[in-house]
Design an enzyme around this catalytic site. Structure first.
Site, mmCIF file in Angstrom:
data_model
loop_
_atom_site.group_PDB
_atom_site.id
_atom_site.type_symbol
_atom_site.label_atom_id
_atom_site.label_comp_id
_atom_site.label_asym_id
_atom_site.label_seq_id
_atom_site.Cartn_x
_atom_site.Cartn_y
_atom_site.Cartn_z
ATOM 1 C CD GLU A 6 109.195 99.929 34.523
ATOM 2 O OE1 GLU A 6 108.597 100.902 33.957
ATOM 3 O OE2 GLU A 6 110.415 100.620 33.452
HETATM 4 C C1 LIG Z 1 116.602 92.194 34.912
HETATM 5 C C2 LIG Z 1 116.391 93.126 35.954
HETATM 6 C C3 LIG Z 1 117.304 94.792 35.434
HETATM 7 C C4 LIG Z 1 116.796 95.390 36.161
HETATM 8 N N1 LIG Z 1 116.979 97.279 35.743
HETATM 9 C C5 LIG Z 1 117.557 97.535 36.471
HETATM 10 C C6 LIG Z 1 117.904 98.923 35.881
HETATM 11 O O1 LIG Z 1 118.263 99.802 34.618
HETATM 12 N N2 LIG Z 1 118.161 100.248 36.847
HETATM 13 C C7 LIG Z 1 118.410 100.359 37.964
HETATM 14 O O2 LIG Z 1 118.314 100.727 38.816
HETATM 15 N N3 LIG Z 1 117.481 99.222 38.395
HETATM 16 C C8 LIG Z 1 116.986 97.769 37.928
HETATM 17 N N4 LIG Z 1 117.197 96.671 38.365
HETATM 18 C C9 LIG Z 1 116.177 97.092 39.777
HETATM 19 C C10 LIG Z 1 114.801 96.477 39.757
HETATM 20 O O3 LIG Z 1 114.392 97.881 39.995
HETATM 21 C C11 LIG Z 1 115.210 96.202 41.512
HETATM 22 O O4 LIG Z 1 115.279 94.831 41.545
HETATM 23 C C12 LIG Z 1 113.700 95.711 42.513
HETATM 24 O O5 LIG Z 1 113.685 97.584 42.545
HETATM 25 C C13 LIG Z 1 113.785 95.499 43.636
HETATM 26 O O6 LIG Z 1 114.976 95.388 44.159
HETATM 27 P P1 LIG Z 1 115.056 93.490 45.066
HETATM 28 O O7 LIG Z 1 115.147 92.845 43.690
HETATM 29 O O8 LIG Z 1 116.668 93.868 45.585
HETATM 30 O O9 LIG Z 1 114.783 93.534 46.030
HETATM 31 P P2 LIG Z 1 113.899 93.016 47.223
HETATM 32 O O10 LIG Z 1 113.992 95.146 47.564
HETATM 33 O O11 LIG Z 1 114.468 93.021 48.335
HETATM 34 O O12 LIG Z 1 112.421 93.190 47.286
HETATM 35 C C14 LIG Z 1 112.038 92.003 48.075
HETATM 36 C C15 LIG Z 1 110.720 91.569 47.857
HETATM 37 O O13 LIG Z 1 110.256 92.458 48.884
HETATM 38 C C16 LIG Z 1 108.484 92.633 48.123
HETATM 39 N N5 LIG Z 1 108.675 94.768 49.079
HETATM 40 C C17 LIG Z 1 109.863 94.834 49.312
HETATM 41 N N6 LIG Z 1 109.013 96.240 50.564
HETATM 42 C C18 LIG Z 1 108.379 96.305 50.357
HETATM 43 C C19 LIG Z 1 107.342 96.750 51.231
HETATM 44 N N7 LIG Z 1 107.223 97.755 52.011
HETATM 45 N N8 LIG Z 1 106.036 96.616 50.882
HETATM 46 C C20 LIG Z 1 106.102 94.700 50.405
HETATM 47 N N9 LIG Z 1 106.108 94.432 49.833
HETATM 48 C C21 LIG Z 1 107.488 94.831 49.909
HETATM 49 C C22 LIG Z 1 109.495 93.462 47.401
HETATM 50 O O14 LIG Z 1 108.338 93.479 46.483
HETATM 51 C C23 LIG Z 1 110.312 91.926 46.621
HETATM 52 O O15 LIG Z 1 109.261 90.810 46.605
HETATM 53 C C24 LIG Z 1 116.403 95.366 37.586
HETATM 54 C C25 LIG Z 1 116.624 94.552 37.965
HETATM 55 C C26 LIG Z 1 116.078 92.807 37.229
HETATM 56 C C27 LIG Z 1 116.411 92.060 38.385
#
Ligand SMILES: Cc1cc2nc3c(=O)[nH]c(=O)nc-3n(C[C@H](O)[C@H](O)[C@H](O)COP(=O)(O)OP(=O)(O)OC[C@H]3O[C@@H](n4cnc5c(N)ncnc54)[C@H](O)[C@@H]3O)c2cc1C
Length: 821
Positions: free
Chosen positions: A498
């Protein structure tokens, strides 16, 4: 000297008018009156009156002001105005401003805070918590779930369906429970203390997803079809937004829905050809209905002239032909169902779109609107519930476990951690109760949602790490008797989902907060974007002069509060908490002032200077967290025995607020301006210190001794004393140890020797032998010994048992591809 007196007098006149935030005309009259007095005293002469008239006339005569002041400012503003993407605009438009607006105003009205009614449960909600929730907690063996089955048992799944756990947000007319946000929060708090798999499985269908989206935006037919089935758990929903290329930047999703003609149930209809690759989707492996976000295009103009329709949400039944679903990810040994979903050129009719074809392109707005509510409830509540149970369990463990002939909880190093665990647990409960109450009175507090999500998940991670340290090896050795390890392993999940936390802190809290909560900025932006020039000028005139007055006021108020230490600011209570209200008034003013300076200096660049933005967001966040603590203390009848917890939570928040302010000013883009601002805002440095050792000693005492304050801290958690309930067993053993100690002392005294506080069964026999204790007391010692051993012992395994679960997984299952509808 004459000139100096004149300068001070003029400045003081302006300061008085600004401090009291007078309207432009009233302020002009006030300065006029002060100038008349100054003339009588001989301070104000003709030159001063000339300056007054030069400033007052154009400012107060609307037509002159608009033509010669507002119009040029508006034109320049339009040139430097930060660009806003449509997704940012939707995020800013979504949700409402509530208590966060007061905190940003520089002058929060504490009466408004205390007039907000206390969150309470209805009789039905309380019965649900005491009945089905308590029951399912007893049914759930988290070791079985996380280690052996990687799933909840079929009985628990059925129990959740039968008792409508998946229908807390669904309206009664569709067969749902229609619980308040506060009640949902309490359910999740209780479940999370037993099993993260359980609380996630219940939390997700009640959060952002098909149920929520359908209730707000679904067509009547969609609502009638799905909502009753979701209410009974016949349908299990999931929502798929994230994919390999679109994580935090979810709006950039590459998944497409192309409007085209195709065959549907034997007829040619206009529909969508969907191609998508999603991952991390919670409940996907067991979902029967998939909410899907994609970008919708109409290249052949089958629906109208717009070719790029934008992000759209649809609902796909699990058996949709061509959808690959069923495989599982494995999130950090907390195996709730989560997995990928893929599809290529899947044809579906237009009425799969949530809300039908008219809602094409409205997906992002729908998501951010719902997210602002969901973020207040699900993750903050699970975090708060976990922290409350950990606080009790850690206090009990620290009192029961002895080393160096003392309970470890008596050692100062452990007291430090207990202080933080207890203080944070008090704060987290305060934040969830107050914030969910906001939702229940109709708010969609998006900025508050981001604050709750970030700070409570971070505090949970800190709490579980501190508790692990106190538990030592007991926390490390996994097994059926470990109540901490899975929470420790799973903490990063809440941090990531989220809106991952780094992004949430650096971009969302202040990024949205500055626009939404500032009393004038959003109006200025809207005015500048208004295509109707007359209307734009009217709106902008109102906003910009309000803003100038606001900025002046905050400048003078900041100086006054710094010089006076805010000792003269108002506070609604005269007790120990008064100083907190006063300080918060001061920092609210500082936040408003610094926001204006930062925005004026950096404009749209501010959102790219993430670390500045994060620290301004920290100031807003800590003001919010601290106000929740003050509100809870008052709502619960200003219990004197809670004061150590209140003081800890307040001092920790205000100290961290000051650190954020100091770091902001130390890193201000202009060194000179940074120093000048420091002189205005913190001329004498920080005024708060970390909570003292003495305070943390008191909290350590509360956590280790059954008392009212401790009961309030663990309010609503699962603490059943039935066999097999680990946390209840700890509570019972804590009580037994405290009751056994005087008996043990009697035996030691009669025996004339210091016996170790182990093998209490033998101490019992000795006491009976010496005739100094009764059989009842001996029995208590024996029971205490059993509980003590259950508390300190850890599990061990036949090597084959561990190898089996690691090396002999089931044969790899191919993702299930449904071939035909
Ligand atoms: C267990 C789990 C359950 C989930 N359930 C769902 C679900 O039901 N439905 C769904 O659609 N999604 C779901 N997600 C997805 C979740 O919402 C995303 O994982 C999350 O939005 C982060 O994306 P990412 O893991 O690709 O990280 P990335 O986007 O690759 O981010 C990597 C890091 O960069 C940081 N970052 C990125 N952009 C910026 C910025 N502009 N400024 C500063 N920092 C930044 C982030 O904070 C993070 O620390 C789930 C994820 C997990 C792990």
């Amino acid at each position: 000297m004459q000139l100096f007196i004149w300068f001070i007098y003029v400045l003081a006149s302006l300061a008085v008018a600004s401090y009291f935030r007078m309207k432009l005309f009233n302020g002009t009259v006030a300065v006029f009156c002060l100038f008349v007095v100054g003339s009588i005293l001989g301070i104000i002469g003709e030159f001063s009156w000339l300056l007054f008239l030069i400033a007052a006339i154009p400012l107060n005569i609307e037509s002159i002001r608009k033509q010669y002041l507002t119009t040029p400012i508006l034109n320049s503003f339009r040139k430097i105005m930060p660009e806003m993407s449509s997704t940012e605009k939707d995020a800013i438009d979504a949700g409402t401003v509530w208590w966060d607006g007061e905190l940003f105003s520089g002058n929060p009205n504490w009466q408004t805070l205390h007039n907000i009614p206390q969150a309470r449960l209805t009789a039905d909600e309380q019965a649900f918590l005491d009945g089905p929730v308590e029951e399912v907690c007893k049914m759930c063996d988290d070791w079985e779930v996380t280690h052996k089955k990687a799933d909840l048992s079929p009985e628990i799944w059925q129990f959740l369906r039968d008792h409508k756990f998946f229908a807390m947000i669904i309206k009664k007319e569709y067969g749902g429970l229609a619980f308040s946000a506060y009640a949902q929060s309490r359910v999740l708090q209780k479940l999370s203390s037993i099993s993260a798999v359980l609380s996630t499985t219940v939390g997700v269908p009640n959060s952002l997803g098909p149920g929520e989206l359908l209730q707000h935006y679904g067509t009547k037919a969609q609502q009638d079809h799905y909502l009753p089935r979701l209410a009974t758990g016949e349908e299990i929903p999931c929502f798929a937004l994230t994919g390999p290329e679109a994580g935090s930047d979810a709006g950039s999703l590459p998944d497409t829905g192309i409007v085209c003609k195709g065959q549907w149930q034997g007829e040619e209809v206009i529909g969508l050809s969907l191609t998508f690759n999603k991952r991390y989707i919670t409940l996907a492996p067991v979902a029967t209905v998939v909410g899907l976000a994609f970008k919708m295009f109409d290249p052949d103009g089958l629906l109208g002239d717009t070719k790029d329709l934008g992000i759209t949400c649809a609902l796909l039944p699990r058996d949709t032909a061509g959808m690959e679903i069923g495989n599982r990810h494995f999130p950090l040994n907390v195996p709730f169902h989560n997995g990928p979903i893929r599809g290529k050129d899947i044809f579906v009719p237009l009425d799969y779109i949530i809300g039908g074809a008219e809602m094409a392109g409205q997906g992002w707005r729908m998501l951010v609107e719902c997210l602002s509510v969901g973020r207040v409830i699900t993750l903050p509540s699970s975090s708060a519930g976990g922290a409350k149970s950990i606080a009790l369990a850690t206090g009990a463990y620290a009192r029961i476990r002895r080393q160096f002939k003392l309970p470890v909880g008596k050692m100062e190093g452990i007291e430090e951690k207990l202080g933080s665990i207890g203080g944070n647990a008090y704060l987290m409960e305060a934040v969830t109760s107050f914030s969910t109450k906001g939702v229940d009175i109709g708010e969609k507090p998006s900025v508050i949602g981001a604050i709750c999500k970030y700070h409570l998940t971070e505090k949970m991670r800190q709490t579980v790490a501190e508790s692990m340290d106190i538990h030592g090896g007991k926390g490390v050795m996994l097994g059926p008797n470990n109540y901490l390890g899975r929470a420790y392993q799973g903490a990063p999940i809440a941090i990531t989902v989220e809106g991952a936390n780094i992004l949430t802190r650096n971009m969302m809290i202040y990024g949205q907060g500055a626009m939404r909560c500032h009393p004038y900025v959003l109006d200025e932006l809207l005015a500048a974007n208004n295509q109707d020039d007359d209307e734009a000028l009217e709106q902008f005139d109102r906003a910009v002069f309000g803003h100038i007055g606001f900025a002046f006021s905050n400048f003078f108020r900041s100086i006054w509060f710094s010089l006076s230490g805010a000792h003269l600011a108002s506070a609604p209570f005269k007790d120990d908490t008064a100083r907190y209200y006063r300080t918060m008034q001061r920092y609210s003013t500082n936040l408003a002032f610094l926001s204006d300076v930062s925005m004026a200096m950096l404009g749209g660049e501010l959102k790219r200077r993430e670390r500045l933005s994060a620290r301004l967001g920290d100031v807003l966040s800590y003001l919010y967290l601290a106000s929740c603590v003050l509100k809870r203390f008052d709502d619960e009848g200003r219990q004197a025995t809670d004061l150590p917890l209140v003081h800890w939570a307040m001092q920790d928040s205000l100290y961290k607020l000051e650190v954020a302010l100091e770091e902001l000013l130390n890193n201000f883009p202009s060194k000179i301006l940074g120093k000048a601002l420091k002189l205005i805002i913190m001329p004498f440095g920080k005024s708060y210190k970390r909570p003292s050792d003495k305070l943390e000693h008191k909290i350590a005492g509360i956590l280790q001794t059954p008392c009212e304050a401790r009961d309030r801290l663990g309010k609503g958690q699962f603490l059943s004393r039935e066999p097999g309930c680990l946390l209840g067993d700890l509570e019972q053993t804590l009580e037994n140890v405290l009751a056994a100690e005087p008996i043990y002392n009697t035996v030691c005294k009669a025996a004339g020797q210091y016996l170790p506080f182990t093998e209490l069964n033998l101490v019992a026999e000795k006491g009976l032998e010496l005739g100094v204790i009764s059989e009842e007391q001996a029995e208590l010692l024996r029971e205490t010994e059993k509980g003590r051993l259950r508390t300190i012992n850890v599990d061990d395994f036949d090597p084959a048992e561990l190898i089996q679960s690691v090396e002999k997984p089931k044969p790899k299952r191919k993702p299930r591809t449904v071939k035909s509808a």
